[in-house]
Design an enzyme around this catalytic site. Sequence first.
Site, mmCIF file in Angstrom:
data_model
loop_
_atom_site.group_PDB
_atom_site.id
_atom_site.type_symbol
_atom_site.label_atom_id
_atom_site.label_comp_id
_atom_site.label_asym_id
_atom_site.label_seq_id
_atom_site.Cartn_x
_atom_site.Cartn_y
_atom_site.Cartn_z
ATOM 1 N N LYS A 16 0.696 -1.121 -0.013
ATOM 2 C CA LYS A 16 0.182 -0.131 -0.065
ATOM 3 C C LYS A 16 0.973 1.173 -0.029
ATOM 4 O O LYS A 16 2.097 1.262 0.263
ATOM 5 C CB LYS A 16 -0.828 0.082 1.299
ATOM 6 C CG LYS A 16 -2.032 -1.175 1.402
ATOM 7 C CD LYS A 16 -2.746 -1.219 2.570
ATOM 8 C CE LYS A 16 -3.671 -2.359 2.350
ATOM 9 N NZ LYS A 16 -4.463 -2.428 3.864
ATOM 10 N N TYR A 56 -12.179 -2.902 -2.640
ATOM 11 C CA TYR A 56 -12.766 -2.924 -1.206
ATOM 12 C C TYR A 56 -14.405 -2.983 -1.360
ATOM 13 O O TYR A 56 -14.804 -2.467 -0.303
ATOM 14 C CB TYR A 56 -12.347 -1.925 -0.627
ATOM 15 C CG TYR A 56 -10.777 -1.989 -0.074
ATOM 16 C CD1 TYR A 56 -10.384 -3.296 0.616
ATOM 17 C CD2 TYR A 56 -9.948 -0.953 -0.404
ATOM 18 C CE1 TYR A 56 -9.016 -3.426 0.999
ATOM 19 C CE2 TYR A 56 -8.478 -1.281 -0.200
ATOM 20 C CZ TYR A 56 -8.330 -2.430 0.712
ATOM 21 O OH TYR A 56 -7.110 -2.610 1.371
ATOM 22 N N ASN A 121 -1.686 -0.328 7.351
ATOM 23 C CA ASN A 121 -0.983 -1.563 7.861
ATOM 24 C C ASN A 121 -0.173 -2.111 6.503
ATOM 25 O O ASN A 121 0.161 -3.362 6.403
ATOM 26 C CB ASN A 121 -1.872 -2.623 8.309
ATOM 27 C CG ASN A 121 -3.205 -2.811 7.158
ATOM 28 O OD1 ASN A 121 -3.160 -2.177 6.061
ATOM 29 N ND2 ASN A 121 -4.102 -3.713 7.602
ATOM 30 N N HIS A 124 -1.351 -5.560 1.580
ATOM 31 C CA HIS A 124 -2.774 -6.249 1.365
ATOM 32 C C HIS A 124 -2.469 -7.641 0.837
ATOM 33 O O HIS A 124 -1.433 -7.815 -0.233
ATOM 34 C CB HIS A 124 -3.573 -5.425 0.362
ATOM 35 C CG HIS A 124 -4.684 -6.519 -0.189
ATOM 36 N ND1 HIS A 124 -5.944 -6.491 0.569
ATOM 37 C CD2 HIS A 124 -4.592 -7.135 -1.316
ATOM 38 C CE1 HIS A 124 -6.812 -7.494 -0.280
ATOM 39 N NE2 HIS A 124 -5.942 -7.801 -1.448
ATOM 40 N N GLU A 135 -9.326 -10.191 -7.450
ATOM 41 C CA GLU A 135 -8.338 -9.043 -7.281
ATOM 42 C C GLU A 135 -7.337 -9.078 -8.495
ATOM 43 O O GLU A 135 -6.809 -8.171 -8.953
ATOM 44 C CB GLU A 135 -7.812 -9.234 -5.946
ATOM 45 C CG GLU A 135 -8.794 -8.871 -4.916
ATOM 46 C CD GLU A 135 -8.328 -9.282 -3.498
ATOM 47 O OE1 GLU A 135 -6.965 -9.643 -3.379
ATOM 48 O OE2 GLU A 135 -9.237 -9.025 -2.648
HETATM 49 P P1 RTP Z 1 -6.500 -6.249 3.487
HETATM 50 O O1 RTP Z 1 -7.704 -6.520 2.455
HETATM 51 O O2 RTP Z 1 -5.959 -4.984 3.251
HETATM 52 O O3 RTP Z 1 -5.505 -7.429 3.309
HETATM 53 O O4 RTP Z 1 -6.903 -6.243 4.731
HETATM 54 P P2 RTP Z 1 -7.599 -7.535 5.302
HETATM 55 O O5 RTP Z 1 -8.453 -8.342 4.426
HETATM 56 O O6 RTP Z 1 -6.461 -8.078 6.461
HETATM 57 O O7 RTP Z 1 -8.807 -6.680 6.359
HETATM 58 P P3 RTP Z 1 -10.260 -5.940 5.598
HETATM 59 O O8 RTP Z 1 -11.061 -6.325 6.983
HETATM 60 O O9 RTP Z 1 -10.619 -6.577 4.407
HETATM 61 O O10 RTP Z 1 -9.838 -4.498 5.678
HETATM 62 C C1 RTP Z 1 -9.220 -3.826 4.495
HETATM 63 C C2 RTP Z 1 -8.408 -3.120 5.139
HETATM 64 O O11 RTP Z 1 -9.089 -1.769 5.538
HETATM 65 C C3 RTP Z 1 -8.405 -1.020 6.623
HETATM 66 N N1 RTP Z 1 -9.135 -1.082 7.780
HETATM 67 N N2 RTP Z 1 -9.159 0.068 8.590
HETATM 68 N N3 RTP Z 1 -9.627 2.000 10.541
HETATM 69 C C4 RTP Z 1 -10.069 0.612 10.757
HETATM 70 O O12 RTP Z 1 -10.887 0.431 11.544
HETATM 71 C C5 RTP Z 1 -9.886 -0.274 9.520
HETATM 72 N N4 RTP Z 1 -10.491 -1.459 9.599
HETATM 73 C C6 RTP Z 1 -9.892 -1.980 8.413
HETATM 74 C C7 RTP Z 1 -7.141 -1.759 6.687
HETATM 75 O O13 RTP Z 1 -6.197 -1.166 5.866
HETATM 76 C C8 RTP Z 1 -7.428 -3.085 6.132
HETATM 77 O O14 RTP Z 1 -6.027 -3.780 5.705
#
Ligand code: RTP
Length: 157
Positions: A16, A56, A121, A124, A135
């Site tokens: 990212k 997303y 973070n 991804h 994706e």
């Molecule tokens: P990613 O898709 O980025 O690999 O992350 P993930 O599946 O582990 O997590 P997901 O729940 O799909 O969330 C995607 C991205 O959204 C951001 N996020 N921000 N501020 C917050 O509370 C929050 N929660 C999620 C994070 O960058 C997360 O990787």
Amino acid sequence: AGVKGTNQERTFIAVKPDGVQRALVGEIIKRFEARGYKLVGLKLTVPSKALAGKHYADLKGKPFFNGLVDYMTNGKAPVVAMVWEGKDVIRQGRRMLGATNPLESAPGTIRADFCTAIGRNIIHGSDSYESALKEITLWFNENELADWVSANAEWTD
Ligand code: RTP
């Protein structure tokens, strides 16, 4: 996403913009290469809001959605979009990334080693075969993916 469960399985991994700004691209590529995975797609790109929104789509309606799309698309730094191939790379890639919230990421994982905030973070990774397929198709054209034989193949088959 290649063929699930074989050495040809593929996943989508993206550094990212914050990871790019913090010069972690090499470190992240190094970890996937060292593990024995094969890089088959790679590009530096500032995604459009439409692309980030599709990527997303599952998170539409979450309070952090607009901020997340802005962070990915504002152009302060590009995203490094990648496709990695190898045995169990979808699940193993997620393990190498660590939990979404760096507070819960296991020591030794990329997120635990390099970040502290869930909203920043750095990386991804696709969370399932279906997501990987979606994706990879969203971020890459078929002619941008390279078919080549890794010297590791002899050892990872
Ligand atoms: P990613 O898709 O980025 O690999 O992350 P993930 O599946 O582990 O997590 P997901 O729940 O799909 O969330 C995607 C991205 O959204 C951001 N996020 N921000 N501020 C917050 O509370 C929050 N929660 C999620 C994070 O960058 C997360 O990787």
